[in-house]
Design a protein around this motif. Structure first.
Motif, PDB file in Angstrom:
ATOM      1  N   LEU A 193      67.034 -78.465 -40.363  1.00  0.00           N
ATOM      2  CA  LEU A 193      66.243 -78.070 -39.053  1.00  0.00           C
ATOM      3  C   LEU A 193      65.728 -79.197 -38.373  1.00  0.00           C
ATOM      4  CD1 LEU A 193      64.530 -75.086 -40.734  1.00  0.00           C
ATOM      5  CD2 LEU A 193      65.570 -75.052 -38.656  1.00  0.00           C
ATOM      6  N   SER A 194      65.649 -80.589 -39.128  1.00  0.00           N
ATOM      7  CA  SER A 194      65.332 -81.623 -38.238  1.00  0.00           C
ATOM      8  C   SER A 194      66.369 -82.203 -37.280  1.00  0.00           C
ATOM      9  CB  SER A 194      64.535 -82.602 -39.087  1.00  0.00           C
ATOM     10  OG  SER A 194      65.505 -82.859 -40.037  1.00  0.00           O
ATOM     11  N   LYS A 195      67.681 -81.488 -37.371  1.00  0.00           N
ATOM     12  CA  LYS A 195      68.728 -82.136 -36.395  1.00  0.00           C
ATOM     13  C   LYS A 195      69.197 -81.089 -35.599  1.00  0.00           C
ATOM     14  CE  LYS A 195      69.745 -86.012 -38.737  1.00  0.00           C
ATOM     15  NZ  LYS A 195      69.933 -85.721 -40.322  1.00  0.00           N
ATOM     16  N   PRO A 196      69.793 -81.323 -34.586  1.00  0.00           N
ATOM     17  CA  PRO A 196      70.380 -80.276 -33.572  1.00  0.00           C
ATOM     18  C   PRO A 196      71.159 -79.189 -34.611  1.00  0.00           C
ATOM     19  CG  PRO A 196      70.823 -82.599 -32.909  1.00  0.00           C
ATOM     20  CD  PRO A 196      70.145 -82.803 -34.035  1.00  0.00           C
ATOM     21  N   MET A 197      70.715 -78.014 -33.950  1.00  0.00           N
ATOM     22  CA  MET A 197      71.378 -76.898 -34.819  1.00  0.00           C
ATOM     23  C   MET A 197      72.317 -76.056 -33.795  1.00  0.00           C
ATOM     24  SD  MET A 197      69.251 -74.177 -37.214  1.00  0.00           S
ATOM     25  CE  MET A 197      69.392 -75.069 -38.873  1.00  0.00           C
ATOM     26  N   ALA A 198      73.268 -75.457 -34.541  1.00  0.00           N
ATOM     27  CA  ALA A 198      74.153 -74.317 -33.586  1.00  0.00           C
ATOM     28  C   ALA A 198      73.612 -73.218 -33.293  1.00  0.00           C
ATOM     29  CB  ALA A 198      75.614 -74.420 -34.355  1.00  0.00           C
ATOM     30  N   SER A 199      73.871 -72.582 -32.546  1.00  0.00           N
ATOM     31  CA  SER A 199      73.390 -71.166 -32.019  1.00  0.00           C
ATOM     32  C   SER A 199      74.572 -70.409 -31.463  1.00  0.00           C
ATOM     33  CB  SER A 199      72.028 -71.192 -31.427  1.00  0.00           C
ATOM     34  OG  SER A 199      72.164 -71.616 -30.238  1.00  0.00           O
ATOM     35  N   LEU A 200      74.639 -69.020 -31.547  1.00  0.00           N
ATOM     36  CA  LEU A 200      75.688 -68.164 -31.061  1.00  0.00           C
ATOM     37  C   LEU A 200      75.573 -68.220 -29.595  1.00  0.00           C
ATOM     38  CD1 LEU A 200      77.925 -66.602 -32.075  1.00  0.00           C
ATOM     39  CD2 LEU A 200      76.318 -64.763 -32.446  1.00  0.00           C
ATOM     40  N   PRO A 201      74.384 -68.250 -28.944  1.00  0.00           N
ATOM     41  CA  PRO A 201      74.287 -68.118 -27.330  1.00  0.00           C
ATOM     42  C   PRO A 201      74.893 -69.548 -26.638  1.00  0.00           C
ATOM     43  CG  PRO A 201      72.323 -67.135 -28.306  1.00  0.00           C
ATOM     44  CD  PRO A 201      73.097 -67.754 -29.670  1.00  0.00           C
ATOM     45  N   ILE A 202      74.283 -70.600 -27.631  1.00  0.00           N
ATOM     46  CA  ILE A 202      74.808 -71.916 -26.931  1.00  0.00           C
ATOM     47  C   ILE A 202      76.327 -72.154 -27.345  1.00  0.00           C
ATOM     48  CG2 ILE A 202      74.544 -74.442 -27.429  1.00  0.00           C
ATOM     49  CD1 ILE A 202      72.205 -73.439 -26.218  1.00  0.00           C
ATOM     50  N   ALA A 203      76.815 -71.603 -28.451  1.00  0.00           N
ATOM     51  CA  ALA A 203      78.229 -71.710 -28.427  1.00  0.00           C
ATOM     52  C   ALA A 203      78.965 -70.895 -27.542  1.00  0.00           C
ATOM     53  CB  ALA A 203      78.510 -71.303 -29.887  1.00  0.00           C
ATOM     54  N   ILE A 204      78.495 -69.597 -27.152  1.00  0.00           N
ATOM     55  CA  ILE A 204      79.132 -68.954 -26.129  1.00  0.00           C
ATOM     56  C   ILE A 204      79.074 -69.675 -24.893  1.00  0.00           C
ATOM     57  CG2 ILE A 204      79.160 -66.770 -24.966  1.00  0.00           C
ATOM     58  CD1 ILE A 204      77.857 -65.403 -27.425  1.00  0.00           C
ATOM     59  N   TYR A 205      78.086 -70.251 -24.430  1.00  0.00           N
ATOM     60  CA  TYR A 205      77.812 -71.053 -23.180  1.00  0.00           C
ATOM     61  C   TYR A 205      78.683 -72.229 -23.280  1.00  0.00           C
ATOM     62  CZ  TYR A 205      75.563 -73.681 -19.643  1.00  0.00           C
ATOM     63  OH  TYR A 205      74.964 -74.419 -18.402  1.00  0.00           O
ATOM     64  N   GLN A 206      78.824 -72.805 -24.244  1.00  0.00           N
ATOM     65  CA  GLN A 206      79.680 -74.005 -24.330  1.00  0.00           C
ATOM     66  C   GLN A 206      81.172 -73.586 -24.151  1.00  0.00           C
ATOM     67  OE1 GLN A 206      79.005 -76.084 -27.776  1.00  0.00           O
ATOM     68  NE2 GLN A 206      80.682 -77.758 -27.452  1.00  0.00           N
ATOM     69  N   TYR A 207      81.772 -72.420 -25.037  1.00  0.00           N
ATOM     70  CA  TYR A 207      83.027 -72.180 -24.955  1.00  0.00           C
ATOM     71  C   TYR A 207      83.318 -71.455 -23.814  1.00  0.00           C
ATOM     72  CZ  TYR A 207      83.576 -73.717 -29.785  1.00  0.00           C
ATOM     73  OH  TYR A 207      83.760 -74.468 -30.952  1.00  0.00           O
ATOM     74  N   ALA A 208      82.501 -70.630 -23.146  1.00  0.00           N
ATOM     75  CA  ALA A 208      82.961 -69.550 -21.934  1.00  0.00           C
ATOM     76  C   ALA A 208      83.159 -70.673 -20.962  1.00  0.00           C
ATOM     77  CB  ALA A 208      81.902 -68.652 -21.714  1.00  0.00           C
ATOM     78  N   GLY A 209      82.547 -71.657 -20.846  1.00  0.00           N
ATOM     79  CA  GLY A 209      82.700 -72.610 -19.724  1.00  0.00           C
ATOM     80  C   GLY A 209      83.914 -73.597 -19.935  1.00  0.00           C
ATOM     81  N   SER A 210      84.464 -73.572 -20.865  1.00  0.00           N
ATOM     82  CA  SER A 210      85.536 -74.592 -21.315  1.00  0.00           C
ATOM     83  C   SER A 210      86.794 -74.173 -20.638  1.00  0.00           C
ATOM     84  CB  SER A 210      85.669 -75.042 -22.916  1.00  0.00           C
ATOM     85  OG  SER A 210      86.602 -73.796 -23.236  1.00  0.00           O
ATOM     86  N   PRO A 211      87.827 -75.138 -20.571  1.00  0.00           N
ATOM     87  CA  PRO A 211      89.021 -74.703 -19.953  1.00  0.00           C
ATOM     88  C   PRO A 211      90.136 -74.349 -21.001  1.00  0.00           C
ATOM     89  CG  PRO A 211      88.988 -77.229 -20.209  1.00  0.00           C
ATOM     90  CD  PRO A 211      87.502 -76.588 -20.637  1.00  0.00           C
ATOM     91  N   ASP A 258      91.868 -71.993 -23.605  1.00  0.00           N
ATOM     92  CA  ASP A 258      91.904 -70.353 -23.890  1.00  0.00           C
ATOM     93  C   ASP A 258      91.404 -70.136 -25.247  1.00  0.00           C
ATOM     94  OD1 ASP A 258      92.818 -69.995 -21.272  1.00  0.00           O
ATOM     95  OD2 ASP A 258      95.088 -69.986 -21.894  1.00  0.00           O
ATOM     96  N   ASP A 259      91.565 -70.631 -26.324  1.00  0.00           N
ATOM     97  CA  ASP A 259      91.179 -70.376 -27.471  1.00  0.00           C
ATOM     98  C   ASP A 259      89.662 -70.343 -27.732  1.00  0.00           C
ATOM     99  OD1 ASP A 259      91.375 -73.192 -27.479  1.00  0.00           O
ATOM    100  OD2 ASP A 259      91.928 -73.092 -29.676  1.00  0.00           O
ATOM    101  N   TRP A 260      89.088 -71.346 -27.091  1.00  0.00           N
ATOM    102  CA  TRP A 260      87.644 -71.369 -26.893  1.00  0.00           C
ATOM    103  C   TRP A 260      86.955 -70.186 -26.248  1.00  0.00           C
ATOM    104  CZ3 TRP A 260      84.745 -76.727 -26.470  1.00  0.00           C
ATOM    105  CH2 TRP A 260      85.140 -77.510 -27.699  1.00  0.00           C
ATOM    106  N   VAL A 261      87.660 -69.958 -24.975  1.00  0.00           N
ATOM    107  CA  VAL A 261      87.282 -69.013 -24.349  1.00  0.00           C
ATOM    108  C   VAL A 261      87.232 -67.675 -24.934  1.00  0.00           C
ATOM    109  CG1 VAL A 261      87.542 -67.512 -22.133  1.00  0.00           C
ATOM    110  CG2 VAL A 261      87.640 -69.964 -22.169  1.00  0.00           C
ATOM    111  N   SER A 262      88.506 -67.252 -25.857  1.00  0.00           N
ATOM    112  CA  SER A 262      88.279 -65.918 -26.419  1.00  0.00           C
ATOM    113  C   SER A 262      87.453 -65.942 -27.631  1.00  0.00           C
ATOM    114  CB  SER A 262      89.899 -65.776 -26.928  1.00  0.00           C
ATOM    115  OG  SER A 262      90.473 -66.690 -27.243  1.00  0.00           O
ATOM    116  N   LEU A 263      87.066 -67.311 -28.274  1.00  0.00           N
ATOM    117  CA  LEU A 263      86.169 -67.041 -29.274  1.00  0.00           C
ATOM    118  C   LEU A 263      84.705 -66.918 -28.536  1.00  0.00           C
ATOM    119  CD1 LEU A 263      86.490 -70.200 -31.839  1.00  0.00           C
ATOM    120  CD2 LEU A 263      86.084 -67.678 -32.341  1.00  0.00           C
TER     121      LEU A 263
END
Lengths: 325, 277
Positions: B225-243, B245-250
């Protein structure tokens, strides 16, 4: 209980000043915790305002109040101003309210006057679920689905049709990108309709039935009663509801970031890409290192957004509550 | 005044338009849900739940993001839940008619609708900078701040529905306030308070903006918890804006998960409430 019964059954009386405090320390502790948490909520708002103000202070020192009406956002020359973002924030939110208002009036009319009792609840819940869909989902839907449709079926024809007209044409300039101010406003409208509608319905349902019945009694149609009795009666609270919608639209981040196009240029066109305060903070933050002028400018932007939202939300609340007092 | 026929025609026209608007709202909700199903369902394999995020082209899933979200929402609830319930109880029991009570209620209403990205900026200034980095803690506390006003509001509303006579009866028996609140008022309003907590979870689950500057996101597996932590909304944000295709479908798969979860929580909370009232 401190009073005890002796063997003869008589109550052993204790003078009131000698009676032990019931529950000992637990009550002061519990009540103290209640007060503490209540005050914490109060302090939280002050902390947020304070931190944003202090964070933006270096930018305020550097640019002064000029920050508010400077249209440049240039990381190379380190010249930052908020005008484009303030304009974009207000413009997109106003589009949202203009689109959401007739929709909310219609849906509230449907839910309070037209819908059969059995449909009222499920349809009301479905409208409310629109408010529960996360902002980022609206962003993806807007970016991947709505924006391409907008470009093809709305923006292209409108630009060709209205673009050449003087003055009015200024609103319809530029290439049909799909994203931009108008698309952002539309998505925001869908997001705030549930909030406005819910408060409209609540207000309309609190109107004394006698008022409406008298209007029906003199031969008004359902629409005439809605238009001339219900809405005027609930006017103040309904304006408050619209203000709440505006307040929500002003600060919306993820949905807008996806569809507004993120251009820090000033443009009068509805279809031009733009930026809001919230979308700029979300977008530019990763490239703003600690201690940089850019970071403090972003915090200053945040402070401005907080002030704008605070005023709108406080006004909304005052209007909505005025009905109750 | 217009003729009766004209007035009737206008009445019918407005009714038709209003019905159309209501139908439009339903269509929009259906459109969003069908889009999510169409794009998310094909991408929703077991890998989504069993693998962590990987570089583009290598498959991977969202396990770290899902776990990160659950941890941060859980901590947000552990912090914000009690504070929210206590503050809501304060408003309903102690703060009635007092200046501090009205001020707290006002501030809570503002916090309820204030832009969530500013909560992220606040925590960045308040915790991330002083403690030297993005962390799961910072993300959890940012979410806690979003959870509190929702719980305060519902708790107060629900406690206000508890009849005063019930409290008076308990006080008349000589019970101290803590006993009255815990054993009578809270118990009577239990379903309503649970509703507030469920709605708060739903709100925290979908929030992206406040996590951008606090827990940041993490493409690796980390429970620290004292390090950066992944979360579903952030992963979606990062992946949806990526070029890629497999990231966008994830991203679509993640979007489907979040939306179904959030909408279910909303429906369940409504059912819980409807059953008791």
């Amino acid at each position: 209980m401190d009073a005890t019964m002796d063997s003869s059954g008589a109550v052993d009386r204790i003078p009131i000043h000698q009676a032990k405090r019931i529950g000992g320390l637990s009550d002061p502790l519990f009540v103290g915790a209640l007060w503490g948490c209540g005050l914490l909520v109060l302090v939280l708002l002050a902390l947020i305002i304070g931190q944003l103000f202090l964070g933006g202070l270096p930018a305020l020192r550097e640019f002064g109040l000029d920050f508010l009406w400077t249209a440049s956002w240039n990381p190379v020359t380190e010249k930052y101003g908020a005008l484009v973002m303030i304009y974009g924030t207000v413009f997109s939110a106003v589009i949202a309210v203009i689109v959401a208002l007739p929709l909310s009036f219609g849906i509230a009319f449907f839910l309070t006057e037209i819908a059969p009792q059995s449909l009222k609840r499920p349809i009301g819940v479905a409208v409310q679920l629109l408010a529960a869909v996360p902002s980022i989902i609206y962003g993806m839907w807007g970016f991947f689905i709505v924006a391409p449709l907008m470009a093809q079926y709305v923006q292209s024809p409108l630009i060709d049709l209205l673009g050449p007209i003087p003055v009015l044409g200024l609103l319809f300039q530029g290439p049909p990108l799909g994203s931009g101010m108008f698309t952002a406003g539309l998505i925001l409208a869908v997001m705030i309709v549930p909030f406005i509608t819910a408060m409209f319905v609540e207000t309309l349902e609190s109107i004394p039935p006698m008022l409406k019945e008298s209007a029906y009694g003199v031969g008004c149609t359902t629409y005439e009663v809605y238009r001339n009795v219900s809405v005027p009666y609930g006017r103040t609270a309904m304006v408050g509801a619209v203000m709440l919608g505006l307040g929500r639209a002003l600060g919306e981040t993820m949905a807008v970031t996806f569809v507004i196009g993120n251009a820090t240029r000033l443009s009068a066109s509805l279809f031009a890409p733009g930026a809001t305060i919230a979308s700029t903070i979300a977008n530019e933050f990763p490239e703003a290192p600690i201690g940089s002028l850019k970071l403090t400018s972003l915090l200053q932007l945040g402070f401005i957004l907080f002030v704008i939202s605070f005023i709108v939300l406080a006004l909304s609340r005052a209007l909505v509550r005025s009905r109750l007092d | 005044m217009a003729s009766l026929a004209a007035r009737r025609a206008k009445d019918n026209a407005v009714k038709a338009i209003s019905t159309g608007f209501a139908a439009l709202a339903i269509v929009l909700l259906a459109w969003i849900l069908l889009t999510l199903l169409a794009k998310g369902l094909p991408a929703l394999g077991t890998n989504v739940f069993t693998q962590i995020t990987l570089p583009p082209g290598q498959g991977g899933g969202l396990l770290n993001a899902i776990v990160g979200s659950l941890i941060q929402i859980g901590i947000a609830l552990l912090i914000g839940g009690p504070i929210g319930i206590f503050a809501g109880t304060f408003l309903a029991e102690n703060g009635k008619g007092t200046k501090i009570g009205s001020a707290t209620r006002f501030v809570n209403d503002i916090l309820l609708s204030a832009p969530s990205i500013l909560v992220g900026l606040f925590i960045y200034q308040f915790l991330v900078v002083p403690f030297g980095g993005f962390s799961g803690w910072a993300g959890s506390i940012a979410l806690a701040i979003l959870v509190i006003p929702v719980i305060v509001r519902t708790t107060e509303d629900m406690l206000n529905l508890v009849p005063v006579g019930l409290r008076e009866a308990a006080f008349a028996l000589g019970a101290p306030q803590w006993k009255v609140v815990i054993m009578v008022t809270w118990r009577a309003a239990r379903a309503g308070i649970v509703t507030g907590v469920l709605l708060a979870i739903a709100r925290a689950a979908g929030e992206t903006a406040p996590l951008l500057f606090t827990s940041l996101g993490n493409n690796g597996w980390s429970l620290d918890l004292s390090k950066p932590m992944a979360s579903l909304p952030i992963a979606i944000y990062q992946y949806a804006g990526s070029p890629f295709d497999d990231w966008v479908s994830l991203a679509w798969a993640g979007a489907l998960l979040i939306t179904v979860g959030v909408l279910l929580l909303n429906v369940v909370s409504r059912v819980v409430l409807a059953r008791t009232h």
